[in-house]
Design a protein around this motif. Sequence first.
Motif, PDB file in Angstrom:
ATOM      1  N   MET A  22       0.848  -1.174   0.000  1.00 45.40           N
ATOM      2  CA  MET A  22       0.000   0.000   0.000  1.00 45.40           C
ATOM      3  C   MET A  22       0.890   1.233   0.000  1.00 45.40           C
ATOM      4  N   THR A  23       0.602   2.105  -0.915  1.00 43.94           N
ATOM      5  CA  THR A  23       1.400   3.323  -1.001  1.00 43.94           C
ATOM      6  C   THR A  23       0.574   4.446  -1.608  1.00 43.94           C
ATOM      7  N   GLY A  24       0.985   5.623  -1.295  1.00 39.50           N
ATOM      8  CA  GLY A  24       0.377   6.793  -1.920  1.00 39.50           C
ATOM      9  C   GLY A  24       1.080   7.161  -3.216  1.00 39.50           C
ATOM     10  N   ASP A  25       2.184   6.463  -3.516  1.00 43.76           N
ATOM     11  CA  ASP A  25       2.943   6.722  -4.748  1.00 43.76           C
ATOM     12  C   ASP A  25       2.151   6.279  -5.973  1.00 43.76           C
ATOM     13  N   ASN A  26       2.625   6.715  -7.146  1.00 40.86           N
ATOM     14  CA  ASN A  26       1.936   6.351  -8.389  1.00 40.86           C
ATOM     15  C   ASN A  26       2.139   4.860  -8.685  1.00 40.86           C
ATOM     16  N   PRO A  27       1.266   4.274  -9.495  1.00 42.44           N
ATOM     17  CA  PRO A  27       1.323   2.831  -9.760  1.00 42.44           C
ATOM     18  C   PRO A  27       2.623   2.357 -10.413  1.00 42.44           C
ATOM     19  N   VAL A  28       3.238   3.177 -11.260  1.00 44.67           N
ATOM     20  CA  VAL A  28       4.485   2.767 -11.920  1.00 44.67           C
ATOM     21  C   VAL A  28       5.585   2.549 -10.873  1.00 44.67           C
ATOM     22  N   THR A  29       5.746   3.519  -9.970  1.00 42.81           N
ATOM     23  CA  THR A  29       6.745   3.411  -8.912  1.00 42.81           C
ATOM     24  C   THR A  29       6.417   2.258  -7.973  1.00 42.81           C
TER      25      THR A  29
ATOM     26  N   ASP B 108       3.283  -9.329  -4.652  1.00 43.02           N
ATOM     27  CA  ASP B 108       2.322  -9.527  -5.742  1.00 43.02           C
ATOM     28  C   ASP B 108       1.122  -8.586  -5.658  1.00 43.02           C
ATOM     29  N   ASP B 109       0.666  -8.314  -4.444  1.00 41.52           N
ATOM     30  CA  ASP B 109      -0.547  -7.528  -4.237  1.00 41.52           C
ATOM     31  C   ASP B 109      -0.170  -6.064  -3.997  1.00 41.52           C
ATOM     32  N   VAL B 110      -0.413  -5.202  -4.993  1.00 41.69           N
ATOM     33  CA  VAL B 110       0.016  -3.801  -4.926  1.00 41.69           C
ATOM     34  C   VAL B 110      -1.204  -2.886  -4.960  1.00 41.69           C
ATOM     35  N   HIS B 111      -1.204  -1.940  -4.033  1.00 46.03           N
ATOM     36  CA  HIS B 111      -2.233  -0.889  -4.006  1.00 46.03           C
ATOM     37  C   HIS B 111      -1.496   0.443  -4.061  1.00 46.03           C
ATOM     38  N   ALA B 112      -1.783   1.254  -5.079  1.00 44.33           N
ATOM     39  CA  ALA B 112      -1.063   2.518  -5.272  1.00 44.33           C
ATOM     40  C   ALA B 112      -2.028   3.697  -5.321  1.00 44.33           C
ATOM     41  N   SER B 113      -1.464   4.880  -5.238  1.00 47.45           N
ATOM     42  CA  SER B 113      -2.221   6.148  -5.269  1.00 47.45           C
ATOM     43  C   SER B 113      -3.302   6.195  -4.194  1.00 47.45           C
ATOM     44  N   LEU B 114      -2.939   5.759  -2.998  1.00 53.82           N
ATOM     45  CA  LEU B 114      -3.920   5.676  -1.913  1.00 53.82           C
ATOM     46  C   LEU B 114      -3.851   6.880  -0.987  1.00 53.82           C
ATOM     47  N   LEU B 115      -4.993   7.294  -0.516  1.00 48.77           N
ATOM     48  CA  LEU B 115      -5.104   8.303   0.530  1.00 48.77           C
ATOM     49  C   LEU B 115      -5.058   7.586   1.888  1.00 48.77           C
TER      50      LEU B 115
ATOM     51  N   GLU C 252      -6.349   2.739   5.438  1.00 51.22           N
ATOM     52  CA  GLU C 252      -7.032   2.212   6.622  1.00 51.22           C
ATOM     53  C   GLU C 252      -8.125   1.217   6.229  1.00 51.22           C
ATOM     54  N   ARG C 253      -8.879   1.540   5.181  1.00 51.18           N
ATOM     55  CA  ARG C 253      -9.940   0.644   4.706  1.00 51.18           C
ATOM     56  C   ARG C 253      -9.363  -0.690   4.233  1.00 51.18           C
ATOM     57  N   ILE C 254      -8.294  -0.623   3.455  1.00 44.99           N
ATOM     58  CA  ILE C 254      -7.654  -1.847   2.958  1.00 44.99           C
ATOM     59  C   ILE C 254      -7.080  -2.649   4.121  1.00 44.99           C
ATOM     60  N   MET C 255      -6.528  -1.958   5.104  1.00 45.17           N
ATOM     61  CA  MET C 255      -5.989  -2.631   6.287  1.00 45.17           C
ATOM     62  C   MET C 255      -7.086  -3.410   6.997  1.00 45.17           C
TER      63      MET C 255
ATOM     64  N   THR D 149      -4.021 -12.030  11.043  1.00 52.51           N
ATOM     65  CA  THR D 149      -3.183 -11.040  11.712  1.00 52.51           C
ATOM     66  C   THR D 149      -2.387 -10.244  10.687  1.00 52.51           C
ATOM     67  N   VAL D 150      -2.374  -8.927  10.870  1.00 50.63           N
ATOM     68  CA  VAL D 150      -1.743  -8.038   9.900  1.00 50.63           C
ATOM     69  C   VAL D 150      -0.767  -7.097  10.599  1.00 50.63           C
ATOM     70  N   ALA D 151       0.410  -6.972   9.996  1.00 52.25           N
ATOM     71  CA  ALA D 151       1.383  -5.978  10.439  1.00 52.25           C
ATOM     72  C   ALA D 151       1.532  -4.947   9.325  1.00 52.25           C
ATOM     73  N   MET D 152       1.696  -3.708   9.704  1.00 56.09           N
ATOM     74  CA  MET D 152       1.854  -2.617   8.747  1.00 56.09           C
ATOM     75  C   MET D 152       3.146  -1.891   9.078  1.00 56.09           C
ATOM     76  N   VAL D 153       3.931  -1.626   8.061  1.00 56.77           N
ATOM     77  CA  VAL D 153       5.167  -0.863   8.224  1.00 56.77           C
ATOM     78  C   VAL D 153       4.999   0.448   7.478  1.00 56.77           C
ATOM     79  N   GLY D 154       5.249   1.546   8.146  1.00 58.07           N
ATOM     80  CA  GLY D 154       5.103   2.850   7.506  1.00 58.07           C
ATOM     81  C   GLY D 154       6.029   3.876   8.115  1.00 58.07           C
ATOM     82  N   ASP D 155       6.115   5.023   7.434  1.00 54.74           N
ATOM     83  CA  ASP D 155       7.016   6.059   7.931  1.00 54.74           C
ATOM     84  C   ASP D 155       6.450   7.467   7.837  1.00 54.74           C
ATOM     85  N   GLY D 156       5.297   7.623   7.247  1.00 53.01           N
ATOM     86  CA  GLY D 156       4.799   8.970   7.008  1.00 53.01           C
ATOM     87  C   GLY D 156       3.490   9.276   7.698  1.00 53.01           C
ATOM     88  N   ILE D 157       3.099  10.537   7.591  1.00 50.97           N
ATOM     89  CA  ILE D 157       1.850  10.992   8.196  1.00 50.97           C
ATOM     90  C   ILE D 157       0.647  10.295   7.563  1.00 50.97           C
ATOM     91  N   ASN D 158       0.773   9.945   6.289  1.00 53.43           N
ATOM     92  CA  ASN D 158      -0.327   9.258   5.599  1.00 53.43           C
ATOM     93  C   ASN D 158      -0.454   7.795   6.018  1.00 53.43           C
TER      94      ASN D 158
END
Length: 161
Positions: free
Chosen positions: A1-8, A19-26, A31-34, A42-51
């Motif tokens: 899951m990322t807010g980056d564009n799909p190409v990146t 394999d499972d990529v979600h891009a351009s997310l707010l 949160e919905r996908i989570m 059980t799910v773990a999420m790794v992140g670094d930003g305010i989003n």
Amino acid sequence: MTGDNPVTANAIADKAGIDDVHASLLPEDKERIMREYMKKGTVAMVGDGINDAPALATAHVGMAIGAGTDIAIDAADVVLMKSRLTDVPAAIRLSRKTLKNMYSSFTCCWVYVGVGPPYLRFSQCPADITFVYTTSLVKRNASAFASPFSALMMISIPAPL
């Protein structure tokens, strides 16, 4: 899951073997996908930003990169001090070892609490031969009665985080 564009997102996912990529997310999309993933297990999420903060707070285990934003670090359960994704498996291994150690400690505690005081209460041996307790029968009875309650108090009061 990322807010980056799909190409990146797809380029990074290919390198990481994802394999499972979600891009351009707010943030609300993450949160919905989570929540959808959490229905499966059980799910773990790794992140670094305010989003990432809402998804980090929602996940069963949120892991923030140490160099990330303060809000992501505050929302996470675990903070990886170095900015390396390779620390994620290491953190999971450490948490499993810690949990195993805790179970072992509780087992030893309950064996001691469950066996020691009744043995002292009903044994005919002097207490200084069996355990370091007093030889007085009255004090033996009191310790046999009080010891399990002290252990229950120890584990029933949650430790501050």
